[in-house]
Design an enzyme around this catalytic site. Structure first.
Site, PDB file in Angstrom:
ATOM      1  N   GLY A  21     -51.060  51.292  66.883  1.00  0.00           N
ATOM      2  CA  GLY A  21     -49.895  51.251  66.017  1.00  0.00           C
ATOM      3  C   GLY A  21     -48.714  51.942  66.671  1.00  0.00           C
ATOM      4  O   GLY A  21     -48.562  51.953  67.901  1.00  0.00           O
ATOM      5  N   SER A  22     -47.870  52.559  65.848  1.00  0.00           N
ATOM      6  CA  SER A  22     -46.564  53.025  66.318  1.00  0.00           C
ATOM      7  C   SER A  22     -46.598  54.207  67.271  1.00  0.00           C
ATOM      8  O   SER A  22     -45.594  54.500  67.921  1.00  0.00           O
ATOM      9  CB  SER A  22     -45.684  53.361  65.112  1.00  0.00           C
ATOM     10  OG  SER A  22     -45.412  52.191  64.364  1.00  0.00           O
TER      11      SER A  22
END
Length: 646
Positions: free
Chosen positions: A293-294
């Site tokens: 993810g981020s």
């Protein structure tokens, strides 16, 4: 006639010569055996007569970086039998079974085996001293009590997956106990005695004792106190969100030393048999692979800055999606962020902005940085079971794969890979090899035999780029999605992550997320990098900034205070918006009596929890320190003593 006599004499001489030669050869052979081969033959005979009772070596002690004992060996009595010396096996089995608390039939089957020596199991290995005394008191022929090492882990589940455990035969089975088994185990000794072919002792022969060679002691990079902070925060997350799993790591970015590594579910190494095999065999922090993810956006940002593909002051418009190969990939925020600078793209964790960075870099350049940062390969940490993650093959990367990779979707990484990649940003651009072994120590003298030095792999970005990324990530914590990690004076920099979990048949599991946060502090000169990932939390808002960021903020703040790292006053100020929870200031408690401290806490109205450590009437220390700003509801630990602080 004379001719016949001559022939006979010649034959007689020949026979005598042959007999003499054979006789001389036999004498020579006998002399060779008696004088030359005697020691060798004697040894061979002794080897046939000798019976050895093994004496285990003492397994090396494992210590934390400050000398705190994490694993050690205690002496434990063990019962062994020489079956050939036992005349009345049923009676012997009955008496032993009564002392050891097991079935007579089980003991009888063991001592009836046609073998030179056998452990009396079940029930006879590593027993209590009282039972050993009772066995000795029986004075049973052929039954002996020897000593074996029993492994103890005084802090129970702390650092369990790092330490691992050793089995009943003194062999390492998981963790560092397995990885460094040969050096920790040492070499066995023995008690030897002479016995005839039936196993009976040969009278007049003394026993021979060969002492064991004890294993070397191992000092780790692990810090027990920082591990305790991380363990505490993981337990809090488990209690409040009921996740499937949690992984946490704290590292020194300049050396690659791992200061703490904790997982949930966990186990107690001293009682590993009470837990499922998948729990103690899987160190999630180095084994588990998942879409990051981020948090992975840090790599894309660093690459784009290094290659001059963006300027943080330039503007970008986010309509809420980014169109790639005819498909609209949406931002996490419905409707998008609108017009924003690239600094705000990072603060807002704006997916379309990162997709643009990936597009500007191109697949060759982006993936070259991904590999330089250590993804797609094992880090080389000195522990068993490390995963390497999964990367797209470059020839299979199209516009869509490039876009999703740029914001951390579609690729698979491990927690330790992420920690080392961010450590490269923290230390000025150098990728280090992680390690948990710090020193090997000779157990008798305490002398350091070997010291493990930091190992630099390669430079991944320039110092200028690394500094810019750190400043940007500090802004993420002060003004963006990582606000819940902000701690006044500690200059925490970091990035949130919220990632879907891939389904086995393709696509993603509905409602299953791994939320994470990775941070470093202080941002101007990071001493620590900390990472936490929570798998499938089932309570509260499922975002990395909500669940994981506060955990890292607490761990970094407590650890920096513990390490006496001075607070900074020149960091980016926390930006508060409507609805944000404002921190409260920790009051001065150290130096007060327990009654005075209680009054101060009531008068402060700070809505803080108090945890006591130790016993006594006086508060001699506190953590966090007075004046520190923390979120309401935070725990303040006070250390008690019967005597006031000097």
């Amino acid at each position: 006639m004379r001719a016949v006599n001559g022939i006979l004499r010649k034959r007689l001489v020949l026979v005598l010569f042959v007999l003499g030669t054979v006789f001389l050869a036999l004498i020579g052979r006998l002399a060779y055996i008696q004088l030359i081969q005697s020691p060798w033959l004697t040894k061979k005979a002794e080897d046939l007569w000798r019976r050895d009772i093994p004496v285990e070596s003492k397994r090396g002690t494992i210590l934390d970086r400050n000398g705190e004992v994490l694993a050690y060996n205690g002496s434990a009595p063990t019962v062994v039998a020489i079956p050939a010396q036992i005349k009345d096996k049923p009676a012997t089995a009955e008496k032993l079974a009564k002392v050891l608390g097991v079935q007579t039939e089980d003991i009888l089957s063991k001592i009836s085996k046609r073998t030179s020596i056998v452990y009396v199991t079940p029930g006879g290995r590593k027993i209590e001293e009282q039972k050993a005394k009772e066995v000795r008191a029986l004075k049973l022929p052929g039954i002996y009590v020897t000593e074996e090492g029993k492994r103890y882990y005084p802090f129970e589940s702390l650092a369990a997956h790092i330490l691992g455990f050793s089995g009943i035969d003194n062999q390492g089975l998981t963790g560092l106990e397995q990885w460094y088994d040969e050096r920790l185990r040492g070499k066995k000794g023995s008690i030897s005695f002479m016995a005839n072919v039936t196993g009976q002792r040969i009278s007049g022969e003394d026993d021979t004792y060969t002492p064991p060679e004890n294993g070397q002691n191992l000092k780790l990079t692990i810090d027990k106190e920082i591990s305790t902070f991380l363990r505490r925060e993981i337990e809090n997350v488990v209690a409040t969100t009921n996740p499937d799993g949690v992984m946490g790591i704290v590292a020194d970015p300049k050396t690659g030393e791992i200061l703490a590594m904790e997982n949930y579910p966990t186990f107690k190494p001293g009682n590993y048999k009470d837990y499922p095999q998948e729990v103690f065999n899987r160190n999630l922090a180095i084994w588990k692979t998942f879409e990051p993810g981020s948090t992975f956006k840090i790599v894309t940002l660093a690459a784009a800055l290094e290659e001059n593909k963006i300027n943080l002051k330039d503007r970008f418009y986010d309509p809420g999606y980014y169109e790639v190969a005819g498909r609209k990939i949406r931002c996490w925020k419905a409707g998008g962020h609108g017009s924003e600078t690239f600094l705000e793209v990072v603060e807002n964790s704006c997916n379309p902005g990162f997709m643009l960075m990936g597009q500007r870099l191109g697949k060759e350049k982006l993936f070259s940085y991904i590999y330089k940062f250590g993804f797609g390969q094992k880090t080389g940490i000195d522990m068993p079971g490390e995963g390497k993650g999964i990367m797209f093959k470059l020839n299979r990367v199209g516009p869509l794969e490039l876009a999703t990779t740029s914001f951390g979707q579609g690729v698979s990484v491990t927690p330790i890979q992420q920690v080392m990649a961010v450590s490269a940003i923290a230390n000025g651009g150098l990728l280090m090899e992680p390690h948990v072994a710090k020193e090997w120590i000779e157990p008798e003298t305490g002398k350091v035999i070997e010291r493990i030095e930091p190992k630099e792999k390669q430079r991944v970005v320039s110092e200028v780029t690394a500094k810019t990324v750190r400043e940007t990530l500090e802004s993420v914590v002060a003004r963006g999605t990582g606000k819940n990690a902000f701690r006044e004076g500690y200059r925490i920099a970091g990035k949130t992550g919220t990632a879907q979990v891939a389904a086995p048949g393709g696509g993603y599991k509905q409602g299953h997320y791994i939320v994470s946060f990775i941070g470093m502090a202080p941002a101007d000169d990071p001493k620590l990098v900390a990472y936490i990932a929570v798998d499938n939390p089932k309570a509260g808002l499922v975002f990395g900034g909500v669940i994981a960021a506060p955990v890292v903020g607490n761990v970094l703040a407590d650890s920096l205070h513990y390490l006496n790292v001075p607070a900074r006053k020149n960091g980016i100020s926390r930006e508060y918006k409507y609805g944000d929870i404002r921190p409260v200031e920790v009051p001065q408690l150290a130096g007060l009596s327990i009654e005075e401290a209680q009054k101060v806490m009531i008068q402060s109205a700070a809505h803080l929890r108090v945890e006591t450590v130790g016993q006594g009437k006086y508060v001699v220390a506190q953590a966090p320190a007075a004046g520190t700003k923390v979120p309401p509801g935070s725990a303040i630990r006070i250390f008690l003593s019967e005597q006031p602080a000097p």
